[in-house]
Write a protein that holds these residues in place. Structure first.
Motif: not given
Ligand code: FMN
Length: 462
Positions: A201-202, A204-211
């Motif tokens: 569940n990242h 951030g400013q540049y990336f969005s990643v659930e995993g």
């Protein structure tokens, strides 16, 4: 016992990396070999015979088109083009070796962290922990346009992106899967324990990643991190994240300056500088006699391509063609600044006792820089390497390819035994993963002083 020199073969899956024009040498096989698996398989075996620590694959995502504002000079002269994807070679090369490691370059500016993390976990599994990632932020304007951008993202912002990219990667590698998540519980119909696999569940400013991360943890979890930042921002990034760092420079003193600077910065980031290995370039032409080596060097100089050298210099953002029109007696200075930022403009003038003229600078592209080569018989080459090693304070070298595989065969046959005899080079590999071979046997994971460790709490509970 004296400190042992680490060695990487500095490579690219192309006809030519920075040995400009040398593909024309009659004994050079690489412009055919670069696309042939057999070539790389034999190459891997040769490197392992020479006890090389790793083959380092540089990579770029575009062509050089700053020189003369044209792609023609680089394409015509084979400057890093044609160029294949290096990651795809690693499995085959790993299958015929046991100890050689592989450092693969991937850009944080153009590739997504989720897919990249899976690529490196896969390679770490398939090589039994012999994989490293050379983190680059990419400097070619053409690469930006290949990935949908009209202009390059500015230099320091590229590093900001890289910083967040690495955080995402650490979360995927270090915290998404707990140890022991793969339970293989046949009775309960459970291959993996879902309680031990976590989304990241990242946001951030540049990336969005659930995993969660798709791969289960590999031996090293995070691949060994390589980097080569030269700017202030680049050196700071390297000091924070990297375990193996390349520094270039015109003299051993300048290399020592960068190496010391990076080690100091590492301390500021709370890291033990012993956990960093520093590499610089090595250019060797060896013969059985001094005369044979000098003859070889002359042959290489005779096929040298000044155009390819000038095209590569375009990576600085400066078009050297603009100076070709000027009076050669004028003092050399740059008249525009750019956001290219690869080989810093200053490298041409730093350490020069007085300002160079335009003619002198242009002249430097015309032939290989003899001063940066160690040319001689095996003893003389070993002397040169030892001197460079001691004066620059690095841990090892990236050996440039010239005529391949001939020069590498000569290096393995003639130079390696002399270095071994002097106690400067390993006779046997250390056991284990690349990280264990480079640092501490029995510790395949990143040490606790590395910034990735802060993403681990979920793992330490069990
Ligand atoms: N940049 C790439 O895009 N691909 C590469 O494969 C690559 N390999 C490098 C290898 C060495 C030995 C060095 C010294 C640099 C390499 N670079 C590569 C460039 C660096 O990643 C970096 O952009 C450059 O050293 C300038 O530093 P700066 O970005 O901090 O100004």
């Amino acid at each position: 016992m004296s400190k042992e020199i680490l060695l990487n073969a500095f490579e690219m899956t192309s006809a030519m990396h920075n040995s400009h024009g040398l593909w024309k040498h009659p004994e050079n096989k690489r412009h055919r070999g670069y696309k042939d698996l057999k070539y790389w398989i034999e190459y891997a075996k040769l490197l392992e015979r020479g006890k090389f620590d790793a083959v380092f694959f540089a990579d770029v995502l575009g062509v050089y088109d700053v020189y003369r504002q044209s792609k023609t000079p680089s394409i015509q002269d084979g400057l890093q083009v044609p160029l294949n994807d290096p990651a795809l070679l690693v499995s085959a090369m790993a299958s015929v070796t046991e100890n050689l490691s592989f450092a693969v370059t991937v850009s944080t500016t153009y590739e997504q962290p989720f897919g990249n993390a899976r690529r490196f976990s896969t390679l770490d599994h398939l090589t039994n922990g012999r994989i490293a990632w050379n983190v680059v932020t990419s400097y070619l304007p053409n690469a930006a346009r290949n990935f949908g951008l009209q202009n390059m993202i500015k230099h320091d912002e590229r590093y900001n992106i890289a910083d967040e990219y690495l955080d995402v990667s650490y979360k995927l590698w270090e915290s998404s899967w707990e140890d022991g998540a793969v339970v293989e519980d046949v009775e309960n119909n459970k291959l993996v324990d879902p309680e031990k696999v976590h989304e990241i569940n990242h946001e951030g400013q540049y990336f969005s990643v659930e995993g969660p991360h798709l791969s289960e943890p590999s031996l090293q979890r995070t691949p060994v991190i390589y980097q080569a930042g030269t700017s202030e921002r680049g050196r700071d990034f390297a000091a924070k994240h990297a375990e193996c760092i390349f520094v270039g420079g015109p003299t051993p003193e300048r290399i020592r300056f960068y190496a010391d600077d990076i080690r100091k910065r590492a301390i500021k980031h709370g890291r033990n500088p012993e956990n960093l290995k520093i590499f610089s370039f090595l250019n060797v032409v060896v013969g059985r006699t001094t005369e044979e080596a000098e003859e070889k060097f002359k042959e290489y100089a005779s096929v040298w391509s000044a155009d390819a050298a000038k095209a590569q210099y375009g990576a600085s953002g400066y078009d050297i063609a603009e100076y070709e029109e000027l009076d050669p007696e004028l003092p050399f200075s740059y008249n525009k600044s750019t956001e290219g930022g690869h080989y810093k403009a200053a490298t041409l003038t730093t350490d020069a006792p007085k300002p160079l003229t335009v003619g002198e600078v242009l002249n430097r592209f015309e032939s290989p820089d003899r001063g940066s080569f160690i040319v001689g018989n095996p003893e003389e080459v070993a002397d040169g390497i030892q001197k460079q090693f001691e004066e620059s304070g690095v841990d090892g070298f990236n050996l440039n390819h010239l005529v391949t595989p001939g020069d590498l065969e000569a290096f393995v046959e003639l130079v390696v035994p002399v270095l071994q005899e002097r106690g400067l080079y390993k006779k046997e590999y250390n056991r284990g993963t690349l990280r264990e071979k480079l640092f501490t046997p029995g510790q395949p994971l990143l040490p606790n002083d590395h910034p990735a460790a802060r993403f681990r709490p979920v793992l330490t509970e069990s």
